[in-house]
Design a protein around this motif. Sequence first.
Motif, mmCIF file in Angstrom:
data_model
loop_
_atom_site.group_PDB
_atom_site.id
_atom_site.type_symbol
_atom_site.label_atom_id
_atom_site.label_comp_id
_atom_site.label_asym_id
_atom_site.label_seq_id
_atom_site.Cartn_x
_atom_site.Cartn_y
_atom_site.Cartn_z
ATOM 1 N N TRP A 159 1.053 2.041 11.056
ATOM 2 C CA TRP A 159 1.280 1.406 12.396
ATOM 3 C C TRP A 159 0.196 -0.503 11.590
ATOM 4 O O TRP A 159 0.860 -1.044 12.595
ATOM 5 N N ARG A 160 -0.771 0.245 11.440
ATOM 6 C CA ARG A 160 -1.105 -1.159 11.304
ATOM 7 C C ARG A 160 -0.728 -2.075 10.547
ATOM 8 O O ARG A 160 -0.887 -3.369 10.585
ATOM 9 N N LYS A 161 -0.442 -1.430 8.714
ATOM 10 C CA LYS A 161 0.216 -2.557 8.186
ATOM 11 C C LYS A 161 2.018 -2.786 8.668
ATOM 12 O O LYS A 161 1.722 -4.316 8.403
ATOM 13 N N GLY A 165 5.895 -6.449 -0.774
ATOM 14 C CA GLY A 165 4.959 -7.352 -0.434
ATOM 15 C C GLY A 165 4.583 -7.698 1.449
ATOM 16 O O GLY A 165 4.529 -6.767 2.044
ATOM 17 N N GLU A 166 3.744 -8.914 1.623
ATOM 18 C CA GLU A 166 2.792 -8.918 2.640
ATOM 19 C C GLU A 166 3.543 -10.225 2.901
ATOM 20 O O GLU A 166 4.005 -10.131 4.694
ATOM 21 N N SER A 174 0.782 -1.253 0.283
ATOM 22 C CA SER A 174 0.098 -0.331 -0.073
ATOM 23 C C SER A 174 0.684 0.786 0.309
ATOM 24 O O SER A 174 0.152 2.528 -0.090
ATOM 25 N N GLU A 175 2.168 1.236 -0.029
ATOM 26 C CA GLU A 175 2.567 2.203 0.173
ATOM 27 C C GLU A 175 3.519 2.516 -1.247
ATOM 28 O O GLU A 175 4.240 3.496 -1.008
ATOM 29 N N LEU A 209 3.761 -8.214 10.684
ATOM 30 C CA LEU A 209 5.034 -9.325 11.329
ATOM 31 C C LEU A 209 4.154 -10.395 11.620
ATOM 32 O O LEU A 209 4.483 -11.553 12.051
ATOM 33 N N HIS A 210 2.682 -9.829 11.543
ATOM 34 C CA HIS A 210 1.634 -11.323 11.680
ATOM 35 C C HIS A 210 1.923 -12.389 11.268
ATOM 36 O O HIS A 210 1.950 -13.420 11.201
ATOM 37 N N LEU A 211 1.574 -11.519 9.140
ATOM 38 C CA LEU A 211 2.229 -12.958 8.517
ATOM 39 C C LEU A 211 3.748 -13.674 8.140
ATOM 40 O O LEU A 211 3.997 -14.378 7.556
ATOM 41 N N ASN A 212 4.462 -13.045 8.782
ATOM 42 C CA ASN A 212 5.397 -13.626 9.031
ATOM 43 C C ASN A 212 6.600 -13.733 10.059
ATOM 44 O O ASN A 212 7.170 -12.834 10.574
#
Length: 201
Positions: free
Chosen positions: A111-113, A61-62, A37-38, A118-121
């Motif tokens: 901060w949310r993204k 990436g995500e 998104s950035e 961190l959650h996805l990796n």
Amino acid sequence: MSRPQCPRCSRPTSHCLCPLIPALDSRTRVLILQHPSEVKHALNTARLAALGLINAELVVGEVFTDLAVLLEQPGHQACLLFPGELAQPLSEYAAAREGAPLLLVVPDGTWRKASKLLHLNPALAALPRVTLPQGASSRYRLRKAPMAGALSTIEAIVQALEIIEAPAGFADLLRPFEVLIEGQIAAMGEETFRRNHGSAS
């Protein structure tokens, strides 16, 4: 019809920032993990940081399936620049390494993204966390900070490198960022800027 863009800095060619972008070297390896998104954001400070640092890499990436490869930097100790209860002050973490080179991993996004990255990796979230000193003042006057002391990605990287590699200075990395901010303010007009973002000091 869209204006032609510089393929390097992604700015309109009439406002190319490349002449202002330095080529700074560092012992510290900087890995910027940017949320998608950035990428198209007008103020893409992570891209400016990656262009201005010789020893830096920007990956978008995500879910980073090659994260293990990205983190494998022989002789470097990886740490994550992100706040948290277990985060150590960067100055203490670097001092404990006794001058050994670091791999500074920097998530780029709101901060949310960034938290989502961190959650996805899990391997990313498992890295030792480091933080910058409190009380820093951001020059990023066009985006409301989510909390006191919040910095843009490029500002955080500059402050981190100046802590790790003192007395070396990295302020030149901020020159294109500051010109970009001033250009955006000029484009919107002084009155509009003051109304939406406060004093133009």
